[in-house]
Design an enzyme around this catalytic site. Sequence first.
Site, PDB file in Angstrom:
ATOM      1  N   ASN A   9       0.871  -1.174   0.000  1.00 39.61           N
ATOM      2  CA  ASN A   9       0.000   0.000   0.000  1.00 39.61           C
ATOM      3  C   ASN A   9       0.908   1.224   0.000  1.00 39.61           C
ATOM      4  OD1 ASN A   9      -1.769   2.059   0.512  1.00 39.61           O
ATOM      5  ND2 ASN A   9      -2.414   1.325   2.538  1.00 39.61           N
ATOM      6  N   LYS A  11       0.133   4.227  -0.204  1.00 44.17           N
ATOM      7  CA  LYS A  11      -0.504   5.375   0.447  1.00 44.17           C
ATOM      8  C   LYS A  11      -0.320   6.638  -0.413  1.00 44.17           C
ATOM      9  CE  LYS A  11      -0.095   3.072   4.867  1.00 44.17           C
ATOM     10  NZ  LYS A  11       0.029   3.149   6.318  1.00 44.17           N
ATOM     11  N   HIS A  97      -9.417   0.983   5.390  1.00 42.96           N
ATOM     12  CA  HIS A  97      -8.123   1.254   6.018  1.00 42.96           C
ATOM     13  C   HIS A  97      -8.324   2.209   7.205  1.00 42.96           C
ATOM     14  CE1 HIS A  97      -4.016   2.408   6.733  1.00 42.96           C
ATOM     15  NE2 HIS A  97      -3.653   1.355   6.022  1.00 42.96           N
ATOM     16  N   GLU A  99      -6.674   4.607   8.235  1.00 41.24           N
ATOM     17  CA  GLU A  99      -6.452   6.029   7.921  1.00 41.24           C
ATOM     18  C   GLU A  99      -7.700   6.642   7.302  1.00 41.24           C
ATOM     19  OE1 GLU A  99      -2.867   5.306   5.746  1.00 41.24           O
ATOM     20  OE2 GLU A  99      -1.857   4.785   7.627  1.00 41.24           O
ATOM     21  N   GLU A 169      -5.051  -5.024  10.719  1.00 49.86           N
ATOM     22  CA  GLU A 169      -4.042  -3.984  10.897  1.00 49.86           C
ATOM     23  C   GLU A 169      -4.320  -3.244  12.203  1.00 49.86           C
ATOM     24  OE1 GLU A 169      -2.149  -2.755   6.858  1.00 49.86           O
ATOM     25  OE2 GLU A 169      -3.835  -1.442   7.264  1.00 49.86           O
ATOM     26  N   GLY A 175       2.866   2.128  10.939  1.00 50.76           N
ATOM     27  CA  GLY A 175       3.843   3.210  10.813  1.00 50.76           C
ATOM     28  C   GLY A 175       4.561   3.559  12.101  1.00 50.76           C
ATOM     29  N   SER A 215       3.734  -2.236  10.422  1.00 46.52           N
ATOM     30  CA  SER A 215       5.183  -2.282  10.643  1.00 46.52           C
ATOM     31  C   SER A 215       5.830  -3.609  10.229  1.00 46.52           C
ATOM     32  CB  SER A 215       5.513  -1.950  12.103  1.00 46.52           C
ATOM     33  OG  SER A 215       5.144  -0.612  12.396  1.00 46.52           O
TER      34      SER A 215
HETATM   35  P1  13P Z   1       3.261   0.302   7.711  1.00 44.70           P
HETATM   36  O1  13P Z   1       3.758  -0.986   7.072  1.00 44.70           O
HETATM   37  O2  13P Z   1       3.988   1.504   7.229  1.00 44.70           O
HETATM   38  O3  13P Z   1       3.181   0.181   9.189  1.00 44.70           O
HETATM   39  O4  13P Z   1       1.743   0.502   7.181  1.00 44.70           O
HETATM   40  C1  13P Z   1       0.861  -0.550   7.270  1.00 44.70           C
HETATM   41  C2  13P Z   1      -0.369  -0.199   6.513  1.00 44.70           C
HETATM   42  O5  13P Z   1      -1.113   0.678   6.935  1.00 44.70           O
HETATM   43  C3  13P Z   1      -0.639  -0.906   5.270  1.00 44.70           C
HETATM   44  O6  13P Z   1      -1.930  -0.652   4.803  1.00 44.70           O
END
Ligand code: 13P
Length: 256
Positions: A9, A11, A97, A99, A169, A175, A215
């Site tokens: 992803n 982002k 997601h 976010e 997740e 992150g 992560s």
């Molecule tokens: P990270 O791997 O940067 O922690 O992000 C995970 C994520 O949100 C994938 O959709």
Amino acid sequence: MRRKLIAGNWKMNLGLNESGVLAKQILGKVKQNILKNADILICPPFISLSQVCGIIKGSGIKLGAQNLHYENDGAYTGEISATMLRSAGCEYVITGHSERRKYFNETNSVVNKKALQALNHDLKVIICVGETLQEREDEIFESIITEQVTMALKDIPSEKMNDVVIAYEPVWAIGTGLNASPKQVIEIHALIRNTAEGIFSKDIAENMIILYGGSVNKDNAKEILSAAGVDGALIGGASLKPDDFVFIAEQAAAVK
Ligand code: 13P
């Protein structure tokens, strides 16, 4: 037998040129023996989809989007429809997601509408679920995740469940460099599979791909990917590093 899936992803990172460069780098590093045992999916920003589609075409690497709107078309300024994603070459789309839940107020019911819309347009959907740190500390994470899964899967016809992937997740692991422990991942993946079994059947639940995200990196991937019930990973930061992303895919392909 569930196939491993490693999904990147990207982002809101990388412009058109940088996306093309990263897609070519990934393509150059992926060996056919990885794709024999695992699927690799990349999810660039909308504007890069069509270009990345041209780069990876015929390679076996799959293309996905990070979001869609739940209506077919119309006056929804700034939104992207399932048909548009299909026309740009997408096979997958991510929804739910954390976010999007956090910054764009996407509720469980919106996530469900988006999942149904994706499936109606023959897109495979990756539905993300996961608890916040507060919800884990308050020990309500199991009911939060059960509710997220149950609401996201509402009204999905059982014959479409082959096209549904769930990604666990935990919000506190995204992150942050703090990944969930294998024990925590195993517990939640079992909870998600049991929830799906309660709604559909044992067969459908057993065949459902469940990813872990949060992560994941080249150093912890092997341990996470070897955990029971983990069928792959949804990767943010490390998916922007071609060596690390392909290394993680290699780890997935090597898991027995
Ligand atoms: P990270 O791997 O940067 O922690 O992000 C995970 C994520 O949100 C994938 O959709």
